[in-house]
Design a protein around this motif. Structure first.
Motif, PDB file in Angstrom:
ATOM      1  N   LYS A 518     -13.990   4.466 -20.030  1.00  0.00           N
ATOM      2  CA  LYS A 518     -13.306   4.819 -18.784  1.00  0.00           C
ATOM      3  C   LYS A 518     -13.962   4.189 -17.561  1.00  0.00           C
ATOM      4  N   LYS A 519     -15.199   3.722 -17.741  1.00  0.00           N
ATOM      5  CA  LYS A 519     -15.937   3.132 -16.620  1.00  0.00           C
ATOM      6  C   LYS A 519     -15.323   1.816 -16.146  1.00  0.00           C
ATOM      7  N   CYS A 520     -14.632   1.118 -17.077  1.00  0.00           N
ATOM      8  CA  CYS A 520     -14.001  -0.141 -16.694  1.00  0.00           C
ATOM      9  C   CYS A 520     -12.880  -0.479 -17.680  1.00  0.00           C
ATOM     10  N   SER A 521     -11.716  -0.838 -17.159  1.00  0.00           N
ATOM     11  CA  SER A 521     -10.565  -1.119 -18.033  1.00  0.00           C
ATOM     12  C   SER A 521     -10.733  -2.417 -18.813  1.00  0.00           C
ATOM     13  N   TYR A 522     -11.765  -3.205 -18.476  1.00  0.00           N
ATOM     14  CA  TYR A 522     -12.016  -4.449 -19.209  1.00  0.00           C
ATOM     15  C   TYR A 522     -12.960  -4.245 -20.395  1.00  0.00           C
ATOM     16  N   LEU A 523     -13.468  -3.043 -20.557  1.00  0.00           N
ATOM     17  CA  LEU A 523     -14.382  -2.778 -21.675  1.00  0.00           C
ATOM     18  C   LEU A 523     -13.590  -2.522 -22.962  1.00  0.00           C
ATOM     19  N   TYR A 524     -14.100  -3.068 -24.037  1.00  0.00           N
ATOM     20  CA  TYR A 524     -13.475  -2.907 -25.362  1.00  0.00           C
ATOM     21  C   TYR A 524     -14.597  -2.760 -26.394  1.00  0.00           C
ATOM     22  N   GLY A 543     -22.081   2.979 -37.943  1.00  0.00           N
ATOM     23  CA  GLY A 543     -22.617   1.632 -38.127  1.00  0.00           C
ATOM     24  C   GLY A 543     -22.749   0.927 -36.783  1.00  0.00           C
ATOM     25  N   PHE A 544     -23.025  -0.366 -36.830  1.00  0.00           N
ATOM     26  CA  PHE A 544     -23.178  -1.138 -35.602  1.00  0.00           C
ATOM     27  C   PHE A 544     -21.826  -1.393 -34.958  1.00  0.00           C
ATOM     28  N   LYS A 545     -21.850  -1.486 -33.636  1.00  0.00           N
ATOM     29  CA  LYS A 545     -20.629  -1.755 -32.885  1.00  0.00           C
ATOM     30  C   LYS A 545     -20.933  -2.703 -31.729  1.00  0.00           C
ATOM     31  N   ARG A 546     -19.894  -3.363 -31.235  1.00  0.00           N
ATOM     32  CA  ARG A 546     -20.060  -4.317 -30.138  1.00  0.00           C
ATOM     33  C   ARG A 546     -19.209  -3.871 -28.951  1.00  0.00           C
ATOM     34  N   LEU A 547     -19.836  -3.832 -27.768  1.00  0.00           N
ATOM     35  CA  LEU A 547     -19.136  -3.521 -26.523  1.00  0.00           C
ATOM     36  C   LEU A 547     -18.883  -4.841 -25.803  1.00  0.00           C
ATOM     37  N   VAL A 548     -17.617  -5.117 -25.495  1.00  0.00           N
ATOM     38  CA  VAL A 548     -17.217  -6.420 -24.966  1.00  0.00           C
ATOM     39  C   VAL A 548     -16.569  -6.266 -23.588  1.00  0.00           C
ATOM     40  N   CYS A 549     -16.897  -7.186 -22.682  1.00  0.00           N
ATOM     41  CA  CYS A 549     -16.173  -7.305 -21.422  1.00  0.00           C
ATOM     42  C   CYS A 549     -15.074  -8.336 -21.655  1.00  0.00           C
ATOM     43  N   THR A 550     -13.833  -7.895 -21.729  1.00  0.00           N
ATOM     44  CA  THR A 550     -12.734  -8.807 -22.050  1.00  0.00           C
ATOM     45  C   THR A 550     -12.374  -9.702 -20.866  1.00  0.00           C
ATOM     46  N   LYS A 551     -12.880  -9.376 -19.688  1.00  0.00           N
ATOM     47  CA  LYS A 551     -12.604 -10.179 -18.492  1.00  0.00           C
ATOM     48  C   LYS A 551     -13.494 -11.422 -18.450  1.00  0.00           C
ATOM     49  N   LEU A 552     -14.811 -11.218 -18.686  1.00  0.00           N
ATOM     50  CA  LEU A 552     -15.775 -12.315 -18.528  1.00  0.00           C
ATOM     51  C   LEU A 552     -16.427 -12.748 -19.838  1.00  0.00           C
TER      52      LEU A 552
END
Length: 603
Positions: A518-524, A543-552
């Motif tokens: 919710k902190k940023c709509s570009y986070l996935y 398990g492991f996970k990846r947080l991605v900025c879909t904008k940059l």
């Protein structure tokens, strides 16, 4: 010589079918004339490794396909000998494949799981018909449904295993009646004083008062440590001690420790009986297997719920992992059930019937959930076989209860209520008729009235519950489910020093990533790896996970979503001018996540 038209049709059908098989996952073998009624077999491979999943195929080609007016099913007539072979003689998973060579369409059907076909076949045999009409759902299309065939294999194996379960009720009754007619005392409990002591304990349990828990335990323990009590009495007293612990746990903890209590007392009883007579060792063995059965049934049910919760969301790895785990656990469950069936018969042969009602009650309690799960997956033929076997055991228990005047044990019939067929009113009425007829056979009038009243009340309660359609699982439901599942594996989620507990707690917390996203709509966020704990509980977020900025295009990987965000926030987000929080009323949902996965999964 002119080639017959049907040979041309069959050759074209084979060509179309072979071309539809995805060669990366399925291997097709030509069976030819070596196997009556079977043309091919399909074997499933996962990551280029054989899985042991093999399905036989009967191929039929046609150029005059008959589809009903609504377009919902295909009708095809089969010789009754063929249907008999499919339903009764071949003991491996099988599908019938119909190929429309005009439209190059391939339809498939699993005859073994077709309840309508089963009924039509029995009626045809009764009326001495030479053929039976088979209806094939037009939505069952290959190659679209190849991913479903491995689940069809699992469902068919469950049915086949149920069908192999021997129905020994006639042998049970001849043995039990022979024993009771000879009035062979009460097994090892020959001392009437011992019986009075046990009856008093039993009476305390029937009028269970949580405030007198310690008093009941003290009375039981006095029998266990007494030098004047024989081994059979001590053994039965330990059984009552277990029942007391179970009642306490249900009262205080909603039954959260039941699996642990079952296993703990199975070991205690084994210790008492190790140097005792054969019949006690047999009872101990049966109770130990019942405890294992309870644990496995709960575990299998949790996996089923996991699949239900995660339907449509699982990656292929998780789908296959869950399926293979279910197949393995189901085999163990079915083996244990058959072993318990045999042990009961042995106990009757040894003239040790006194403990059977309590043992049978525990088997039913352990196995009920399995039958409920079979019914929920529309495996009613298998469910009916197992329910019938449990009812056979109840009939045996009633004979013993009457002989030894253990009247309060007539309640055992209530434990079969949850597994009755509430989805089919006709089948439910048949089950009710059998149960009521058995209850009306009770000679003690007071207990006959009491047992019938309680049984009917329980059936009506479950009928009302089943009439309410199940709701969608919420995140809250999912979190509670995984907490319970962790307990079945012995994980103490309150133990902050335990590494497994830490990983599971992270996985449960990260089931809902809303607090971060919710902190940023570009986070996935997406999963990237899985470890032993994640596989054990089928909890990908452990398990492991990846947080991605879909904008940059920035991304950070780790185990804990909170730690990952702290890292990405420090490195990138704190300096970012494109930060765009979701609206205050935004909520994360599985549907939203699936839509994001379609767009960003490979980023």
């Amino acid at each position: 010589m002119k080639r017959p038209r049907q040979h041309i049709i069959d050759a074209e059908a084979e060509k179309i079918f072979r071309s539809s098989v995805p060669s990366t996952e399925w291997l097709i073998r030509d069976i030819g004339k070596n196997d009556y009624g079977i043309d091919f077999e399909l074997e499933y491979f996962n990551d280029k490794k054989s899985t042991g999943i093999i399905i036989k195929v009967q191929l039929k080609g046609t150029e005059n396909l008959k589809i009903n007016k609504s377009g919902s099913f295909i009708s095809r007539v089969f010789d009754i000998d063929n249907i008999k072979y499919y339903l009764e003689e071949i003991n491996i998973p099988l599908i019938i494949v119909i190929v429309d060579i005009e439209l190059s369409k391939i339809y498939w059907h699993n005859p073994k799981l077709d309840d309508v076909l089963q009924n039509d076949y029995l009626e045809a045999m009764k009326n001495k018909q030479k053929s039976v009409s088979l209806r094939i759902n037009t939505t069952h299309i290959l190659p679209n449904d190849f991913p479903l065939l491995k689940y069809e294999y699992y469902r068919t194996q469950t049915l086949l295993s149920a069908n192999t379960l021997s129905r020994n009720n006639e042998s049970y009754f001849s043995e039990i009646l022979g024993f009771l007619d000879k009035e062979k005392a009460i097994g090892g409990l020959q001392n009437k004083i011992e019986i009075v002591k046990l009856a008093h304990v039993r009476d305390c349990l029937e009028k269970f008062n949580p405030e007198k828990f310690n008093e009941i335990l003290a009375r039981i323990d006095s029998l266990i440590i007494s030098a004047d009590c024989n081994l059979d009495t001590k053994y039965q007293a330990m059984l009552y001690r277990k029942e007391t612990e179970l009642k306490k746990d249900i009262h205080l903890n909603q039954g959260k420790n039941i699996d642990k209590i079952y296993l703990d007392y199975a070991l205690r009883l084994k210790k008492i009986s190790d140097k005792g007579p054969a019949h006690l060792r047999m009872i101990s063995l049966a109770l130990h297997k019942t405890a294992k059965l309870q644990i496995l049934v709960n575990r299998e049910y949790n996996i089923y719920l996991n699949l239900k919760i995660k339907s449509g969301q699982m990656a292929e790895f998780w789908k296959y992992s869950v399926l293979s785990n279910r197949i393995m656990i189901n085999k163990k469950i079915q083996i244990l059930f058959k072993q318990l069936d045999q042990l009961i018969f042995i106990l009757i042969k040894l003239h040790q019937a006194y403990s059977l009602p309590s043992l049978i009650r525990e088997i039913i309690l352990s196995f009920n959930k399995y039958i409920v799960r079979l019914r929920s997956e529309k495996l009613n033929v298998a469910a009916n076989v197992y329910w019938g076997k449990l009812f056979d055991l109840i009939e045996v228990a009633f004979r013993v209860i009457e002989f030894y005047k253990l009247y309060e044990m007539y309640e055992v019939i209530n434990f079969i209520v949850p597994a009755m067929n509430y989805e089919n009113e006709i089948e439910l009425n048949k089950e009710l008729e059998k149960a009521i007829a058995l209850i009306l056979d009770i000679k003690h009038e007071e207990y006959k009235i009491k047992t019938k009243k309680e049984f009917v009340q329980n059936v009506n309660e479950y009928r009302n519950i089943s009439s309410k359609k199940g709701k969608e699982f919420s995140i809250k439901d999912e979190i509670e489910f995984y907490k319970e599942q962790a307990k079945t594996f012995g994980v103490d989620l309150d133990d902050q020093e335990d590494e497994i507990s830490r990983i599971v707690n992270i996985g449960i917390l990260d089931l809902n990533p809303e607090r971060i996203l919710k902190k940023c709509s570009y986070l996935y966020v997406r999963g990237t790896g899985h470890g032993l704990v994640a596989e054990m509980l089928h909890l990908p977020t452990a398990g492991f996970k990846r947080l991605v900025c879909t904008k940059l295009g920035y991304s950070v990987e780790g185990l804990s979503l909170d730690s990952i965000y702290q890292s990405i926030e420090k490195q990138f987000c704190s300096k970012c001018i494109s930060n765009h929080p979701h609206p205050p009323n935004w909520k994360w949902s599985r549907k939203w996540q699936r839509e994001q996965d379609k767009i960003f999964f490979n980023t």
